[in-house]
Write an enzyme that holds these catalytic residues in place. Sequence first.
Site, short mmCIF file in Angstrom:
data_model
loop_
_atom_site.label_atom_id
_atom_site.label_comp_id
_atom_site.label_asym_id
_atom_site.label_seq_id
_atom_site.Cartn_x
_atom_site.Cartn_y
_atom_site.Cartn_z
N LYS A 161 -36.48 -17.69 10.33
CA LYS A 161 -37.11 -17.14 9.13
C LYS A 161 -38.59 -16.97 9.36
O LYS A 161 -39.27 -17.88 9.83
CB LYS A 161 -36.87 -18.08 7.95
CG LYS A 161 -37.49 -17.61 6.65
CD LYS A 161 -37.14 -18.59 5.54
CE LYS A 161 -37.79 -18.20 4.24
NZ LYS A 161 -37.50 -19.18 3.18
N SER B 295 -35.45 0.74 11.54
CA SER B 295 -35.71 -0.61 12.04
C SER B 295 -36.97 -1.24 11.45
O SER B 295 -37.62 -0.69 10.58
CB SER B 295 -35.82 -0.64 13.56
OG SER B 295 -37.01 0.01 13.96
N TYR C 38 -32.61 -3.67 11.98
CA TYR C 38 -32.65 -4.36 13.26
C TYR C 38 -34.08 -4.39 13.78
O TYR C 38 -34.94 -3.64 13.32
CB TYR C 38 -31.72 -3.68 14.28
CG TYR C 38 -32.12 -2.25 14.58
CD1 TYR C 38 -32.96 -1.96 15.66
CD2 TYR C 38 -31.68 -1.21 13.78
CE1 TYR C 38 -33.34 -0.65 15.92
CE2 TYR C 38 -32.06 0.09 14.04
CZ TYR C 38 -32.89 0.37 15.11
OH TYR C 38 -33.29 1.65 15.36
#
Length: 127
Positions: A9, A25, A58
């Site tokens: 995180k 992305s 991503y």
Amino acid sequence: MIRTMMNGKIHRATVTEANLNYVGSITIDSAILEAVDMLPNEKVQIVNNNNGARIETYIIPGEPGSGVICLNGAAARHVQVGDVVIIISYGMFTSEEANGHEPKIVVLDETNQIEMVLPEEKAHTTL
């Protein structure tokens, strides 16, 4: 049983760019990626603290030490430069693995430099 658990995180990242014309992305400073064990092309969830948007995309690695957090393509529609976001990666673990799993968590400062590494997230944690 296979459980999906938080693996890494990035907390309080500030969006530095939003590039609508890119294919897609999120570009993230590669030094930050290393600290939270995230990899290029890994799927991540981005939570925008400013507007509540939650998106998945991503990772593309950015220049180490640059502090870059750039949402690309359609994801750029969900942020503005200066928004504060949380970026989360997940992993799939057996129940046994999940019980011992320790995600890597970093908190960034206003320039997207690592301010602190959290050993765990506890209930009611505020920063």
